[in-house]
Enzyme design. Structure first.
Site, PDB file in Angstrom:
ATOM      1  N   GLY A  38       1.455   4.331   4.814  1.00 19.76           N
ATOM      2  CA  GLY A  38       2.371   3.474   4.051  1.00 19.76           C
ATOM      3  C   GLY A  38       2.567   2.131   4.715  1.00 19.76           C
ATOM      4  O   GLY A  38       3.006   2.063   5.848  1.00 19.76           O
ATOM      5  N   SER A  39       2.270   1.043   4.022  1.00 21.94           N
ATOM      6  CA  SER A  39       2.251  -0.227   4.737  1.00 21.94           C
ATOM      7  C   SER A  39       2.169  -1.413   3.780  1.00 21.94           C
ATOM      8  O   SER A  39       2.280  -1.267   2.568  1.00 21.94           O
ATOM      9  CB  SER A  39       1.043  -0.255   5.679  1.00 21.94           C
ATOM     10  OG  SER A  39      -0.125   0.103   4.969  1.00 21.94           O
ATOM     11  N   CYS A  40       1.949  -2.583   4.375  1.00 20.45           N
ATOM     12  CA  CYS A  40       1.850  -3.823   3.616  1.00 20.45           C
ATOM     13  C   CYS A  40       0.829  -4.708   4.319  1.00 20.45           C
ATOM     14  O   CYS A  40       0.749  -4.729   5.555  1.00 20.45           O
ATOM     15  CB  CYS A  40       3.222  -4.497   3.581  1.00 20.45           C
ATOM     16  SG  CYS A  40       3.301  -6.026   2.643  1.00 20.45           S
ATOM     17  N   LEU A  49       0.851  -1.184   0.000  1.00 25.66           N
ATOM     18  CA  LEU A  49       0.000   0.000   0.000  1.00 25.66           C
ATOM     19  C   LEU A  49       0.891   1.239   0.000  1.00 25.66           C
ATOM     20  O   LEU A  49       1.691   1.432   0.925  1.00 25.66           O
ATOM     21  CB  LEU A  49      -0.906   0.041   1.237  1.00 25.66           C
ATOM     22  CG  LEU A  49      -2.003  -1.011   1.377  1.00 25.66           C
ATOM     23  CD1 LEU A  49      -1.441  -2.374   1.763  1.00 25.66           C
ATOM     24  CD2 LEU A  49      -3.001  -0.562   2.438  1.00 25.66           C
ATOM     25  N   HIS A  83      -6.292   3.024   3.028  1.00 25.03           N
ATOM     26  CA  HIS A  83      -5.529   2.261   4.017  1.00 25.03           C
ATOM     27  C   HIS A  83      -6.368   1.488   5.018  1.00 25.03           C
ATOM     28  O   HIS A  83      -5.827   0.901   5.962  1.00 25.03           O
ATOM     29  CB  HIS A  83      -4.551   3.184   4.753  1.00 25.03           C
ATOM     30  CG  HIS A  83      -3.198   3.210   4.109  1.00 25.03           C
ATOM     31  ND1 HIS A  83      -3.003   3.633   2.819  1.00 25.03           N
ATOM     32  CD2 HIS A  83      -1.985   2.815   4.568  1.00 25.03           C
ATOM     33  CE1 HIS A  83      -1.724   3.532   2.517  1.00 25.03           C
ATOM     34  NE2 HIS A  83      -1.088   3.027   3.548  1.00 25.03           N
TER      35      HIS A  83
END
Length: 212
Positions: free
Chosen positions: A179-181, A92, A98
């Site tokens: 910001g991530s996964c 992401l 999100h």
């Protein structure tokens, strides 16, 4: 939850930026408010929670997040599913929605939070090194795990559910800030329908289908 256009966690950022804009405008004039107003607009955009059309077919598994499929990995085992599995890793960016959504309807049978590092979310090792929150979801057909993983900017994982909660497919259950996964692990009895590089939408994109 799905009808709220902005998740509640975003309001403190939005109104905080607007309050700062007001103070700076009083102190330095309209130009002083430009940057915080831009931030308020971005926070409104980041914390958006758009409506999604959730596939009703019980054989279908939907994406738990918006983003880009970073990889599809075969696993020998999974701590919750306890059999050979396939893991789909979704990256992401800061411009994606999100919120995280349940990939199936079911009950939360496992929950695990692991403290860790804050490496960039596109790195291959983040699922092992970074701070993360895993849910094991089960129904009478299927068991899956879905994991929120922090990134270099994502310093807060949020979850609004806990053990034994029941979730509908596509239900919003949490988010990762900035910001991530997100990873979803499915047993081999599920045919994976996405590949590396595919764009996915949480709650809408079909990532797997239970084999008959």
């Amino acid at each position: 939850m799905n009808r709220i256009p902005i998740v509640r966690d975003g309001y403190v950022f939005i109104f905080g930026a607007l309050a700062l804009a007001g103070l700076l405008a009083l102190a330095f004039g309209p130009l002083g408010a430009v940057v915080p107003v831009i931030l308020a607009c971005y926070f409104t955009y980041f914390f958006r929670n758009p409506k999604r059309k959730i596939p009703e077919d019980e054989h279908l598994v939907v994406s738990p997040a918006d983003g880009t499929v970073q990889d599809v990995v075969e696993l020998d085992d999974d701590e919750f599913i306890k059999e050979p599995c396939t893991k789909v890793i979704i990256f992401l960016s800061v411009f994606n929605v999100h919120v995280n959504r349940s990939p199936i309807a079911g009950e939360i049978k496992c929950q695990k939070y692991v403290c860790g590092r804050f490496r960039p979310a596109y790195k291959d090792e983040v699922g092992f090194d970074n701070e993360r929150h895993m849910l094991g979801i089960e129904n009478d057909r299927l068991k899956v795990t879905v994991t929120q993983i922090a990134g270099i900017l994502a310093r807060r994982i949020v979850s609004w559910v806990t053990l034994d909660d029941k979730m509908e497919k596509g239900q919003v259950y949490g988010l990762i800030k900035f910001g991530s996964c997100t990873e979803i692990v499915m047993p081999k009895g599920v045919e994976v329908l996405v590949k590396k590089g595919d764009k996915v939408r949480g709650g809408e994109t079909i990532v797997g289908r239970i084999k008959d």
